[in-house]
Scaffold this active site. Structure first.
Site, PDB file in Angstrom:
ATOM      1  N   THR A 179       0.825  -1.204   0.000  1.00 25.14           N
ATOM      2  CA  THR A 179       0.000   0.000   0.000  1.00 25.14           C
ATOM      3  C   THR A 179       0.860   1.255   0.000  1.00 25.14           C
ATOM      4  O   THR A 179       1.713   1.442   0.861  1.00 25.14           O
ATOM      5  CB  THR A 179      -0.919   0.025   1.232  1.00 25.14           C
ATOM      6  OG1 THR A 179      -1.575  -1.227   1.342  1.00 25.14           O
ATOM      7  CG2 THR A 179      -1.947   1.137   1.116  1.00 25.14           C
ATOM      8  N   ASP A 300       4.248  -9.047   5.156  1.00 20.61           N
ATOM      9  CA  ASP A 300       4.892  -9.718   4.043  1.00 20.61           C
ATOM     10  C   ASP A 300       6.277  -9.120   3.821  1.00 20.61           C
ATOM     11  O   ASP A 300       6.426  -7.906   3.695  1.00 20.61           O
ATOM     12  CB  ASP A 300       4.050  -9.576   2.772  1.00 20.61           C
ATOM     13  CG  ASP A 300       4.588 -10.423   1.621  1.00 20.61           C
ATOM     14  OD1 ASP A 300       5.244 -11.444   1.899  1.00 20.61           O
ATOM     15  OD2 ASP A 300       4.335 -10.063   0.456  1.00 20.61           O
TER      16      ASP A 300
END
Length: 357
Positions: A179, A300
């Site tokens: 993001t 992640d």
């Protein structure tokens, strides 16, 4: 006693009643999300916003009366709200992608494809995560549930062994972002010289858009940027972008590096996964690599960056102040994977410095 946090309020804007219904069902299934309203076009959406401002908006691109990009521009100029653009797989193009990102979209996801079970379940995970990440986005830094099974890189690659790789004259750079990463990557790559070290990037993005994203960056940067394909060599002055919906791993033949694009399950809730890329880099490049983890929600890449550092690689994490969402870099820092933490504008210099050592 701590009270539970209220769910993020979501406004769904799409001209298709079927898609609005599907999106509401997908989002409301997550206890951290609540669809407070739906709208068939931007004019109806504007009225809904006047009554109750959402934490995040999912916005279609093509709609009657006013297209999504125009509405997004007006929204950001008057009342900035985090927006996730939703587009169909069948009509992506580089111009739409560029316009959405430049207008201020936090993320872009593909609409759920009803009737395809495996695809639909994966799409639901991606959509929920994108909306939750967008709700936490720090828009000021931009220059212009259901618990899903969470796999680790073990699902795709075995952990790297303890043996360090022999040093080579060429270093490779691996970058992971989510993001806010689309514009952050642009800012980094635009500042790299034409003879920069070989770079491979995982940016969480739908498969329909990674090629267009690479084309956009290629048109803006001195370096060559392309979507990665199996067998591509890692070359100086070239940046490879992992294709959406596929994992990307580093390979080595003698002193030369390349990439493979492979199938596999969602890892750390993503495909491509930063953890998968970073683990492959730790395994085949070791001390001949530089790892960079940038803005994004979740964790992640945190495990993979630690594996890279433990294998002798130099590692960098984006700092909180310059991150749209300080999630992935924060987790990597907490776990000890980040050797140097820095602002976004310092990362290009760090890439060149660390890859020269």
């Amino acid at each position: 006693m701590l009270r539970p946090r209220k769910p993020y309020k979501v406004l769904v804007v799409d001209d298709s009643a079927v898609v609005r219904q599907a999106m509401q069902k997908i989002l409301d299934a997550d206890p951290d999300l609540q669809v407070i309203a739906v709208a068939a076009d931007p004019y109806v959406a504007a009225e809904k916003i006047r009554k109750q401002v959402p934490d995040v908006i999912t916005l279609d691109v093509e709609m009657p009366r006013m297209d999504g990009i125009t509405f997004l521009r007006r929204l950001m100029a008057q009342r900035p709200v985090p927006v996730v653009m939703c587009s169909s797989l069948v009509s992506p193009n580089s111009e739409t992608l560029s316009l959405a990102l430049e207008a201020g979209a936090v993320d872009i996801v593909c609409k759920p494809e009803l009737g395809v079970k495996d695809f639909f379940e994966d799409a639901c995970t991606v959509i929920r995560d994108a909306v939750k990440a967008a709700a936490q986005a720090r828009l000021s830094v931009r220059p212009r549930a259901l618990i899903e099974k969470k796999l680790t890189a073990d699902a795709v690659l075995a952990a790297p062994g303890p043996r360090a790789m022999a040093r080579t004259t060429e270093k490779v750079v691996a970058i992971g972002a989510s993001t806010g990463g689309t514009e952050a990557l642009r800012l980094v790559l635009e500042r790299l010289p034409q003879n920069c070290p070989p770079i491979v990037i995982v940016q969480h993005m739908p498969e329909a858009f990674t090629s267009a994203f690479a084309q956009r960056l290629d048109s803006l940067c001195a370096v060559t940027v392309k979507e990665a394909k199996s067998g591509d060599r890692m070359l100086r002055g070239q940046v490879l972008i992992a294709p959406g919906n596929k994992h990307c791993v580093l390979t080595r033949s003698g002193a030369s590096y390349g990439v493979d694009v492979i199938e596999g399950p969602l890892v750390s809730r993503h495909r491509p996964s930063v953890d998968v890329l970073f683990r492959s880099v730790a395994r085949v490049a070791g001390k001949n690599a530089v790892g960079v983890i940038m803005t994004g929600m979740g964790d992640d890449g945190a495990r993979g960056l630690l594996e890279m550092r433990e294998s002798g690689a130099r590692t960098v994490g984006q700092d909180e102040e310059s991150s749209v969402v300080y999630g992935m870099p924060k987790e990597a820092f907490k776990r000890g994977g980040v050797e140097e933490q820095m602002a976004l504008d310092r990362i290009p210099e760090a890439v060149m410095r660390l890859s020269a050592g």
